[in-house]
Design a protein around this motif. Sequence first.
Motif, PDB file in Angstrom:
ATOM      1  N   PHE A 126       6.203   3.407  12.487  1.00 46.11           N
ATOM      2  CA  PHE A 126       5.031   3.546  11.632  1.00 46.11           C
ATOM      3  C   PHE A 126       5.433   3.419  10.162  1.00 46.11           C
ATOM      4  O   PHE A 126       4.819   2.683   9.393  1.00 46.11           O
ATOM      5  CB  PHE A 126       4.343   4.893  11.877  1.00 46.11           C
ATOM      6  N   TYR A 127       6.505   4.114   9.794  1.00 44.39           N
ATOM      7  CA  TYR A 127       6.907   4.091   8.387  1.00 44.39           C
ATOM      8  C   TYR A 127       7.270   2.680   7.937  1.00 44.39           C
ATOM      9  O   TYR A 127       6.924   2.265   6.832  1.00 44.39           O
ATOM     10  CB  TYR A 127       8.081   5.038   8.107  1.00 44.39           C
ATOM     11  N   ARG A 128       7.936   1.947   8.823  1.00 46.77           N
ATOM     12  CA  ARG A 128       8.346   0.597   8.414  1.00 46.77           C
ATOM     13  C   ARG A 128       7.129  -0.282   8.120  1.00 46.77           C
ATOM     14  O   ARG A 128       7.117  -1.033   7.146  1.00 46.77           O
ATOM     15  CB  ARG A 128       9.270  -0.032   9.448  1.00 46.77           C
ATOM     16  N   ALA A 129       6.101  -0.140   8.956  1.00 49.02           N
ATOM     17  CA  ALA A 129       4.871  -0.904   8.722  1.00 49.02           C
ATOM     18  C   ALA A 129       4.223  -0.445   7.412  1.00 49.02           C
ATOM     19  O   ALA A 129       3.786  -1.254   6.592  1.00 49.02           O
ATOM     20  CB  ALA A 129       3.913  -0.703   9.887  1.00 49.02           C
ATOM     21  N   PHE A 130       4.227   0.873   7.209  1.00 49.29           N
ATOM     22  CA  PHE A 130       3.633   1.472   6.016  1.00 49.29           C
ATOM     23  C   PHE A 130       4.359   0.985   4.755  1.00 49.29           C
ATOM     24  O   PHE A 130       3.737   0.602   3.761  1.00 49.29           O
ATOM     25  CB  PHE A 130       3.726   2.993   6.165  1.00 49.29           C
ATOM     26  N   LEU A 152       2.957  -1.066   1.560  1.00 50.64           N
ATOM     27  CA  LEU A 152       3.103  -0.559   0.183  1.00 50.64           C
ATOM     28  C   LEU A 152       3.699  -1.629  -0.728  1.00 50.64           C
ATOM     29  O   LEU A 152       3.237  -1.832  -1.847  1.00 50.64           O
ATOM     30  CB  LEU A 152       4.042   0.653   0.169  1.00 50.64           C
ATOM     31  N   ILE A 153       4.725  -2.302  -0.206  1.00 56.97           N
ATOM     32  CA  ILE A 153       5.380  -3.323  -1.024  1.00 56.97           C
ATOM     33  C   ILE A 153       4.434  -4.496  -1.255  1.00 56.97           C
ATOM     34  O   ILE A 153       4.347  -5.033  -2.367  1.00 56.97           O
ATOM     35  CB  ILE A 153       6.699  -3.780  -0.354  1.00 56.97           C
ATOM     36  N   ALA A 154       3.676  -4.858  -0.199  1.00 56.88           N
ATOM     37  CA  ALA A 154       2.739  -5.976  -0.334  1.00 56.88           C
ATOM     38  C   ALA A 154       1.661  -5.676  -1.381  1.00 56.88           C
ATOM     39  O   ALA A 154       1.139  -6.580  -2.030  1.00 56.88           O
ATOM     40  CB  ALA A 154       2.098  -6.279   1.020  1.00 56.88           C
ATOM     41  N   LEU A 155       1.366  -4.392  -1.533  1.00 55.13           N
ATOM     42  CA  LEU A 155       0.301  -4.026  -2.475  1.00 55.13           C
ATOM     43  C   LEU A 155       0.805  -3.880  -3.922  1.00 55.13           C
ATOM     44  O   LEU A 155       0.054  -3.442  -4.792  1.00 55.13           O
ATOM     45  CB  LEU A 155      -0.371  -2.725  -2.026  1.00 55.13           C
ATOM     46  N   ASN A 161       0.745  -2.416  -9.699  1.00 58.25           N
ATOM     47  CA  ASN A 161       1.150  -2.851 -11.034  1.00 58.25           C
ATOM     48  C   ASN A 161      -0.034  -2.843 -11.984  1.00 58.25           C
ATOM     49  O   ASN A 161       0.083  -2.465 -13.146  1.00 58.25           O
ATOM     50  CB  ASN A 161       1.759  -4.252 -10.932  1.00 58.25           C
ATOM     51  N   LYS A 162      -1.171  -3.270 -11.448  1.00 64.90           N
ATOM     52  CA  LYS A 162      -2.378  -3.347 -12.254  1.00 64.90           C
ATOM     53  C   LYS A 162      -2.794  -1.932 -12.708  1.00 64.90           C
ATOM     54  O   LYS A 162      -3.129  -1.710 -13.873  1.00 64.90           O
ATOM     55  CB  LYS A 162      -3.511  -3.957 -11.422  1.00 64.90           C
ATOM     56  N   VAL A 188       9.113   0.834  -3.550  1.00 65.70           N
ATOM     57  CA  VAL A 188       8.432  -0.396  -3.959  1.00 65.70           C
ATOM     58  C   VAL A 188       9.070  -0.940  -5.245  1.00 65.70           C
ATOM     59  O   VAL A 188       9.367  -2.129  -5.348  1.00 65.70           O
ATOM     60  CB  VAL A 188       6.918  -0.153  -4.191  1.00 65.70           C
ATOM     61  N   ARG A 189       9.302  -0.034  -6.195  1.00 68.95           N
ATOM     62  CA  ARG A 189       9.879  -0.485  -7.472  1.00 68.95           C
ATOM     63  C   ARG A 189      11.246  -1.130  -7.254  1.00 68.95           C
ATOM     64  O   ARG A 189      11.571  -2.150  -7.861  1.00 68.95           O
ATOM     65  CB  ARG A 189      10.003   0.692  -8.452  1.00 68.95           C
ATOM     66  N   ILE A 190      12.042  -0.538  -6.347  1.00 68.22           N
ATOM     67  CA  ILE A 190      13.364  -1.119  -6.078  1.00 68.22           C
ATOM     68  C   ILE A 190      13.202  -2.470  -5.385  1.00 68.22           C
ATOM     69  O   ILE A 190      13.851  -3.451  -5.758  1.00 68.22           O
ATOM     70  CB  ILE A 190      14.234  -0.155  -5.231  1.00 68.22           C
TER      71      ILE A 190
END
Lengths: 334, 190
Positions: free
Chosen positions: B18-22, B26-29, B34-35, B147-149
């Motif tokens: 589940f976490y991997r999908a999550f 998160l990264i895709a978003l 950023n906005k 995500v930032r990394i």
Amino acid sequence: MNDGQAHFDPAAPLPLLPGHSSGGRLERVLRQGRFAVTAELNPPDSADPRDVYERALVLSEVCDAINATDASGANCHMSSVGICSLLTRAGYAVIMQISCRDRNRIAIQGDVLGAAAMGVANILCLTGDGVQAGDQPAAKPVFDFDSTSLLECITTMRDKGHFLSGRKLTTPPRVFLGAAANPFAPPYEYRAVHIAKKIAAGAQFIQTQYCFDVPLLRKFMDQVREQGLHKKAFFLIGVGPLPSARTARWMKNNVPGVHIPDAIIERMEKAKDQRAEGKQLAIDLIQEIKEIEGVSGVHVMAYRQEEFVNEIIQASGVMRNRQQRRAVEPAATS
Amino acid sequence: MYAVRLWSVRHARGLNAFYRAFEKALIALHPLWNKIGYEKLEKPFESVERVTKGFLFDCQMCGQCALSSTGMSCPMNCPKNLRNGPCGGVRDNGHCEVKPEMKCVWVQAWEGAARMGLQADHGAKILDVQRTVDNRLKGKSSWLRVVRIAKGLEDQAGNKPKPPAAKPGSTKDLAAVAASVEAKKEGQAA
Ligand code: SF4
């Protein structure tokens, strides 16, 4: 080096051999494939250097390096840095123990440099017993490092020549790095894998907790050999004389990580002279342990019974063929 | 909660999947985050993370989550904060040296990792050597950090990449140099 002389100064640093990380005697003995003996010095509760020297003297005759403990059992004693400074000054080979419990990364990295400057060639990286186990249970536990990240840090200092922060060292510490193993505590099936991780982080020798359960040790060493770990690090197995059945039971219940099978306690109980039996037990254990494939030596911990260490080592026969060694070493190794 | 924490380790495999999908989502978003601005998101993300992970894992919000490498057993619940494996003090019954009523966090971790599959790369992450904790990250959202990394906005140590040095000879630079030379001349003349 005083080549060709029958007597040599133990304080003179040995030259770094190719492929060696330190100039220490322990690394040489191990890399030459000899059975090594290390022994733990019980740190005094005193500020008198003679208390350290007296204890070191009885140990040094029969061991390749003396372990200076770092408040083991979370009990306050003279510090490992202090003991190492006294012992290196007198020319003894020491293993400085560093526990992660009492100091943070700033203090420890500084101590590593100081130790190497004093001539400490070996460092044993330990997690450390919890403060609840010792005489100062109200203390703040630090655990800024764990033993594995500490190994990684000192390996970086030595091999890459910089602090954890990336700041450069002008002279890196030449040290042989060790880690502890406890094959006698759960999770048994993962203890060897855990050691593989410590080796990956830089451990070059392993000292184990007290071994009173040889079958369990055999199982652990089987796993070690399966993964080829005995070819990547030297395994020194912990042994020590039990003073009495009562102490054995107390240790089992109160010293974290010490596992003593009931059969051993019974053997002690049945003996007429329990102290002598404890000594004999240690000798028997060493003789059994040294035959296990992948074992490179023993680490003797004789709490308040240093006077026995000599007898135990001599009687076990592991130092046979070694009487000549000290006198000929400079010629033989240079 | 202790009981939930044990449940989570028993379900390490599913939770990790589940976490991997999550994490992927998160990264895709990232464009959206950023906005809005990562700074602004820190507080709400941190609150959600604290509540959900607190419930499931007794998460201590170290800000650099290691759950995927520790069989879903939070290493910060170890009284010694060990992040690479158990200490030597584990009791014969698999309980903690310091807190005898608690199962050793690392005995749990190895169980969880075995459930995740030690041969497969997920469970095997327990073999990675974890470096020391960065205490500056305590209490911050580790999700946003991931995500930032992933997007190169910061490195593992939390440093922002240096802006690329201005190309020598760019018009802006030349103008600045010219201005400073002019200023010096004037100063000398005065
Ligand atoms: S027994 Fe386990 S949980 Fe307790 S201090 Fe040791 S490693 Fe941590």
